[in-house]
Design a protein around this motif. Structure first.
Motif, PDB file in Angstrom:
ATOM      1  N   PRO A 273      -3.685  17.333   0.737  1.00 43.97           N
ATOM      2  CA  PRO A 273      -4.629  16.776  -0.257  1.00 43.97           C
ATOM      3  C   PRO A 273      -5.905  16.295  -0.846  1.00 43.97           C
ATOM      4  CG  PRO A 273      -4.601  15.669   1.917  1.00 43.97           C
ATOM      5  CD  PRO A 273      -3.824  17.425   2.181  1.00 43.97           C
ATOM      6  N   PHE A 275      -7.461  13.511  -2.886  1.00 45.84           N
ATOM      7  CA  PHE A 275      -7.768  12.719  -2.685  1.00 45.84           C
ATOM      8  C   PHE A 275      -9.584  12.509  -3.663  1.00 45.84           C
ATOM      9  CE2 PHE A 275      -4.196  11.154  -0.990  1.00 45.84           C
ATOM     10  CZ  PHE A 275      -3.752  10.065  -1.528  1.00 45.84           C
ATOM     11  N   GLU A 279      -8.948  10.387  -6.931  1.00 44.01           N
ATOM     12  CA  GLU A 279      -9.075   8.578  -6.979  1.00 44.01           C
ATOM     13  C   GLU A 279     -10.718   8.353  -6.623  1.00 44.01           C
ATOM     14  OE1 GLU A 279      -6.090   5.692  -5.520  1.00 44.01           O
ATOM     15  OE2 GLU A 279      -6.234   7.455  -4.107  1.00 44.01           O
ATOM     16  N   ASP A 281     -13.691   5.384  -4.395  1.00 47.47           N
ATOM     17  CA  ASP A 281     -13.496   4.725  -3.308  1.00 47.47           C
ATOM     18  C   ASP A 281     -12.875   3.063  -3.290  1.00 47.47           C
ATOM     19  OD1 ASP A 281     -15.682   5.335  -0.764  1.00 47.47           O
ATOM     20  OD2 ASP A 281     -13.874   6.346  -1.123  1.00 47.47           O
ATOM     21  N   LEU A 282     -12.550   2.768  -3.370  1.00 51.15           N
ATOM     22  CA  LEU A 282     -12.344   1.393  -4.182  1.00 51.15           C
ATOM     23  C   LEU A 282     -11.844   1.336  -5.746  1.00 51.15           C
ATOM     24  CD1 LEU A 282     -14.826  -0.889  -1.981  1.00 51.15           C
ATOM     25  CD2 LEU A 282     -12.260  -0.330  -1.104  1.00 51.15           C
ATOM     26  N   ALA A 283     -10.845   0.838  -6.113  1.00 52.51           N
ATOM     27  CA  ALA A 283     -10.259   1.029  -7.013  1.00 52.51           C
ATOM     28  C   ALA A 283     -11.363  -0.672  -7.325  1.00 52.51           C
ATOM     29  CB  ALA A 283      -9.144   0.102  -7.647  1.00 52.51           C
ATOM     30  N   GLY A 284     -11.821  -1.296  -6.585  1.00 52.65           N
ATOM     31  CA  GLY A 284     -12.682  -2.414  -7.820  1.00 52.65           C
ATOM     32  C   GLY A 284     -14.098  -2.281  -7.766  1.00 52.65           C
TER      33      GLY A 284
ATOM     34  N   GLN B 167     -12.088   5.322   4.004  1.00 51.83           N
ATOM     35  CA  GLN B 167     -13.787   4.824   5.164  1.00 51.83           C
ATOM     36  C   GLN B 167     -13.580   3.336   5.203  1.00 51.83           C
ATOM     37  OE1 GLN B 167     -16.463   5.207   1.516  1.00 51.83           O
ATOM     38  NE2 GLN B 167     -16.126   7.611   2.626  1.00 51.83           N
ATOM     39  N   ASN B 169     -14.623   1.056   5.363  1.00 49.61           N
ATOM     40  CA  ASN B 169     -14.811  -0.504   4.245  1.00 49.61           C
ATOM     41  C   ASN B 169     -13.472  -1.213   3.844  1.00 49.61           C
ATOM     42  OD1 ASN B 169     -14.280   1.914   2.403  1.00 49.61           O
ATOM     43  ND2 ASN B 169     -16.413   1.342   1.039  1.00 49.61           N
ATOM     44  N   VAL B 170     -12.410  -0.157   4.371  1.00 48.76           N
ATOM     45  CA  VAL B 170     -10.876  -0.694   2.970  1.00 48.76           C
ATOM     46  C   VAL B 170     -10.689  -1.828   4.422  1.00 48.76           C
ATOM     47  CG1 VAL B 170     -10.056   1.667   1.586  1.00 48.76           C
ATOM     48  CG2 VAL B 170      -9.328   0.669   4.192  1.00 48.76           C
ATOM     49  N   ALA B 173     -11.398  -5.459   2.302  1.00 46.55           N
ATOM     50  CA  ALA B 173     -11.238  -5.609   1.014  1.00 46.55           C
ATOM     51  C   ALA B 173      -9.487  -6.026   1.106  1.00 46.55           C
ATOM     52  CB  ALA B 173     -10.801  -3.898   0.787  1.00 46.55           C
ATOM     53  N   GLU B 177      -7.622  -5.109  -3.947  1.00 49.22           N
ATOM     54  CA  GLU B 177      -8.922  -4.677  -4.423  1.00 49.22           C
ATOM     55  C   GLU B 177      -9.061  -3.258  -4.046  1.00 49.22           C
ATOM     56  OE1 GLU B 177     -12.825  -6.532  -3.449  1.00 49.22           O
ATOM     57  OE2 GLU B 177     -11.047  -6.814  -1.986  1.00 49.22           O
ATOM     58  N   LEU B 178      -7.448  -3.481  -3.729  1.00 50.69           N
ATOM     59  CA  LEU B 178      -7.045  -0.897  -3.206  1.00 50.69           C
ATOM     60  C   LEU B 178      -6.311  -0.877  -4.054  1.00 50.69           C
ATOM     61  CD1 LEU B 178      -6.199  -1.033  -0.063  1.00 50.69           C
ATOM     62  CD2 LEU B 178      -8.833  -1.114  -0.633  1.00 50.69           C
ATOM     63  N   SER B 179      -6.242   0.934  -5.100  1.00 52.59           N
ATOM     64  CA  SER B 179      -5.916   0.831  -5.865  1.00 52.59           C
ATOM     65  C   SER B 179      -3.758   1.256  -4.795  1.00 52.59           C
ATOM     66  CB  SER B 179      -5.993   2.561  -5.735  1.00 52.59           C
ATOM     67  OG  SER B 179      -5.943   3.451  -5.109  1.00 52.59           O
ATOM     68  N   GLY B 181      -2.055   4.584  -4.094  1.00 52.87           N
ATOM     69  CA  GLY B 181      -2.188   4.836  -2.925  1.00 52.87           C
ATOM     70  C   GLY B 181      -2.951   4.769  -2.000  1.00 52.87           C
ATOM     71  N   MET B 182      -4.267   4.096  -2.740  1.00 54.84           N
ATOM     72  CA  MET B 182      -5.000   3.987  -0.812  1.00 54.84           C
ATOM     73  C   MET B 182      -4.118   2.702  -0.125  1.00 54.84           C
ATOM     74  SD  MET B 182      -8.472   2.908  -2.782  1.00 54.84           S
ATOM     75  CE  MET B 182      -9.187   3.111  -0.970  1.00 54.84           C
ATOM     76  N   ARG B 185      -1.567   4.521   1.740  1.00 51.10           N
ATOM     77  CA  ARG B 185      -2.243   5.379   2.932  1.00 51.10           C
ATOM     78  C   ARG B 185      -2.746   4.242   3.917  1.00 51.10           C
ATOM     79  NH1 ARG B 185      -7.593   8.159   1.028  1.00 51.10           N
ATOM     80  NH2 ARG B 185      -6.658   6.840  -1.180  1.00 51.10           N
ATOM     81  N   VAL B 212      -0.888  11.069  -7.315  1.00 52.88           N
ATOM     82  CA  VAL B 212      -1.170  10.678  -6.185  1.00 52.88           C
ATOM     83  C   VAL B 212      -0.282  10.627  -5.269  1.00 52.88           C
ATOM     84  CG1 VAL B 212      -1.589   8.371  -5.137  1.00 52.88           C
ATOM     85  CG2 VAL B 212      -2.575   8.310  -8.066  1.00 52.88           C
ATOM     86  N   VAL B 216      -0.083  11.822  -1.034  1.00 51.00           N
ATOM     87  CA  VAL B 216       0.169  10.769   0.043  1.00 51.00           C
ATOM     88  C   VAL B 216       1.182  11.542   0.533  1.00 51.00           C
ATOM     89  CG1 VAL B 216       1.501   8.862   0.247  1.00 51.00           C
ATOM     90  CG2 VAL B 216      -0.155   8.558  -0.726  1.00 51.00           C
ATOM     91  N   MET B 219       0.201  13.970   2.989  1.00 47.40           N
ATOM     92  CA  MET B 219      -1.111  13.362   4.633  1.00 47.40           C
ATOM     93  C   MET B 219       0.358  12.746   5.360  1.00 47.40           C
ATOM     94  SD  MET B 219      -3.681  11.013   2.681  1.00 47.40           S
ATOM     95  CE  MET B 219      -5.461  11.707   2.583  1.00 47.40           C
TER      96      MET B 219
END
Lengths: 286, 347
Positions: A273, A275, A279, A281-284, B167, B169-170, B173, B177-179, B181-182, B185, B212, B216, B219
């Motif tokens: 992968p 990533f 991408e 880390d955070l989309a926000g 990470q 920090n998700v 969230a 707030e996540l895309s 793909g995230m 995951r 993406v 995925v 993974m």
């Protein structure tokens, strides 16, 4: 006629985002230009990931949202000058949309044939029930269906492929010269996908319709398109003849896109992968 | 969990092929409704038999409304009326502890869920609760199964998220707030944090972009290899199957019509439906005309008699209109349900 069918010149679209104090402008489409010629009927493909602005571009071509700057001309007429209802109607007759999910495009509580009949009443000179039905039947026959199959049916009674064909038939009733198809096959099963894609080829070759085909599926794009434009974050990164671009992409993003396509001939081996490069880390956190 | 029938060491040497993790035999699950004296029956899963070996990804392909999701629900034991199991059995074997899903108590079924049998769901936006932080979702799903005090539990999760390149920090969230793909995951992390023996993945990448999607899938494969679980992977996208799965079952109208090692099926499909699916796949660099499948998928409330594929089949014979072909072995590790294959070409 030397006027191009559609001329998109330096088109930008920006949306205001954020709250009252932390307001910023987000460029959904940034400086996009392309031209579709009048007498060369072609399938022009726009490829991009989600959020690349391809749907916003389609909506601007359909004159559903105004552009922030730049101009779109259809047969020499600037879309921004189309204001009167009669002009709008004439424009809609020439440029027709096909949407992504046929189950959402049709109201589940209304019969499918109603859409065909209202379109026929509005865009053709058919007035009596018999005339309207014959127009609908004619359009349905172009896509390999007949009125007898869809009459009085509700959307849930038809399969996804049939429903998408009805959507194509509906767009053909007004005899348009340009069809904007926004991801028409991404919600359709693999077995039916090719028959829809082949249908677009037939439309181009037999009915002389130019098609703007918006997709993220590179394999079908390679299969049907004449020209291709790859978008990323609102900007065009590469464009040109479809076969050339997809066989030998130049821009790093096009190469990434090309390499991400899963080949059906693979032997069950996936690469690591990647990533960290694609991408955040955070989309926000922009 | 106590081992009820742990095999003697001699047995293992004599039988290098371990016991299958899942055995489905002759499973029938119908949607049955009785309203105002009208009985309606939709045969969404009709006579399906399959087994899944340890450390194997079994792919299930088929168009929408062919019964894929019903089959998954029935295997997971997550059915409620009007869907009823009419016949057959679903048996799991987790580390020598067999469990027949439809002959055991609800408590026994609950005990295996998420600990041994987990589920990666399709739309990651609607799976994660939009008003709860990701940390809360992990606590809701996995806390009671892992049985660690909260600080260690959070450490376990953070370590697990790292495997999926996420990470810590998700955890704080919200899903929006996540895309995409995230988020997907995160749902994979949720499904694998208890290191289950069996994972069901229902179209986990269908809503994702190509770029993406590839990450995925890699993974999913990596984590499956790492924790050594088996997986039932469902998608209608055959290109995904070609890249990921070890064995492949093709489903049509509530039945499995062909099964075998994925590479073999792609090399030489036997059932006419499979052959059409594979030959109609568009490939970059290939511009030969491809034909889609004509006709309409059958209505499962009134399926055609005989073989359910015969109205769309180019090889249909008389017998196909009368009798239903059974799954018969055809080559090493392969089974196919088609008279044209098992009884020779039509004359």
């Amino acid at each position: 006629m030397s006027e191009p069918l559609l001329e998109v010149r330096n088109v930008c679209k920006a949306f205001g985002m954020g709250g009252l104090l932390a307001r910023y402008r987000f460029a959904a489409v940034n400086d996009v230009s392309f031209t579709i010629e009048q007498d060369r009927h072609e399938i022009f493909t726009i490829i991009g990931e989600s959020g690349s602005g391809k749907t916003t571009l389609a909506r601007m071509i359909l004159n559903l949202v105004p552009m922030t700057s730049g101009s779109i001309r259809f047969r020499g007429t600037d879309l921004a000058t189309i204001r009167r209802p009669a002009d709008r109607l004439a424009f809609m007759g020439h440029v027709q949309p096909i949407f992504q999910n046929p189950f959402e495009a049709f109201n589940p509580l209304k019969r499918v044939d109603r859409y065909l009949f209202t379109t026929a009443r509005r865009f053709t000179d058919a007035r009596s029930t018999g005339e309207v039905e014959s127009r609908a039947d004619l359009a349905l026959r172009k896509v390999g269906l007949s009125l007898a199959e869809v009459k009085q049916r509700f959307p849930h009674e038809l399969s996804g492929g049939q429903l998408q064909r009805v959507a194509v038939a509906r767009s053909l009733i007004s005899e348009p010269s340009l069809i904007v198809a926004d991801e028409p096959v991404s919600m359709v099963d693999a077995s039916i996908r090719m028959s829809i894609v082949n249908l677009f080829k037939t439309l181009r070759d037999d009915l002389n319709v130019s098609i703007i085909y918006i997709t993220h599926d590179l394999a079908t794009a390679y299969y049907i398109s004449d020209r291709i434009m790859i978008m990323k974050k609102g900007e065009v990164v590469e464009s040109g003849p479809a076969r050339t671009v997809l066989a030998d992409p130049q821009h790093p993003y096009s190469i990434l896109l090309r390499n991400s396509v899963l080949s059906p001939d693979a032997k069950g081996e996936l690469l690591e992968p990647q990533f960290s490069t694609t991408e955040r880390d955070l989309a926000g956190t922009r | 969990m106590t081992a009820i029938a742990s095999p003697a060491p001699g047995d293992v040497i004599a039988k290098p092929q371990r016991e299958p993790v899942l055995v489905v035999s002759d499973l029938r699950a119908y949607y049955q409704t009785h309203y105002f004296g009208i009985v309606r029956e939709v045969r969404a899963v009709d006579d399906i038999s399959l087994h899944i070996n340890p450390d194997e990804i079994y792919g299930l392909a088929g168009e929408s409304s062919c019964g894929k999701t019903t089959l998954i629900k029935t295997i997971a034991g997550a059915i409620q009326p009007p869907l009823n199991v009419v016949g057959g059995s679903v048996r799991f074997n987790f580390g020598g502890a067999p469990l027949d899903v439809y002959a055991s108590t609800p408590q026994a079924r609950n005990a295996i869920r998420w600990r041994h049998l987990s589920y990666i769901m399709q739309g990651s936006m609607s799976v994660l609760n939009p008003v709860r932080r990701v940390r809360q979702s992990f606590i809701d799903f996995a806390f009671r199964h892992i049985g660690q005090p909260m600080p260690q539990f959070i450490d376990t999760i953070v370590a697990h998220l790292e495997r999926l390149h996420l990470q810590a920090n998700v955890l704080d969230a919200y899903p929006h707030e996540l895309s995409g793909g995230m988020r997907q995951r995160v749902t994979i992390a949720l499904a694998t944090v208890c290191r289950p023996e069996f994972i069901i993945a229902d179209e986990p990448t269908t809503a994702l972009d190509v770029v993406v999607q590839k990450g995925v899938l890699a993974m999913i494969r990596g984590i499956q290899r790492e924790i050594g679980s088996s997986m039932l992977f469902v998608t209608h996208d055959l290109a995904v199957h070609a890249n990921l799965t070890d064995r492949l079952g093709i489903m049509y109208a509530g039945r499995i019509v062909e099964e075998g090692p994925t590479a073999e099926i792609f090399r030489a499909p036997k059932h006419p439906y499979t052959a059409n699916l594979i030959h109609s796949l568009p490939r970059i660099g290939d511009t030969a005309p491809k034909k889609g499948l004509d006709g309409v998928p059958p209505n499962l409330a009134e399926p055609p008699p005989g073989c359910r594929f015969h109205p769309r089949c180019p090889l249909a014979m008389d017998i196909c209109r009368r009798e239903n072909p059974a799954m018969e072995p055809s080559g090493p590790g392969r089974r196919v349900a088609c008279f044209a294959v098992t009884r020779g070409e039509p004359s």
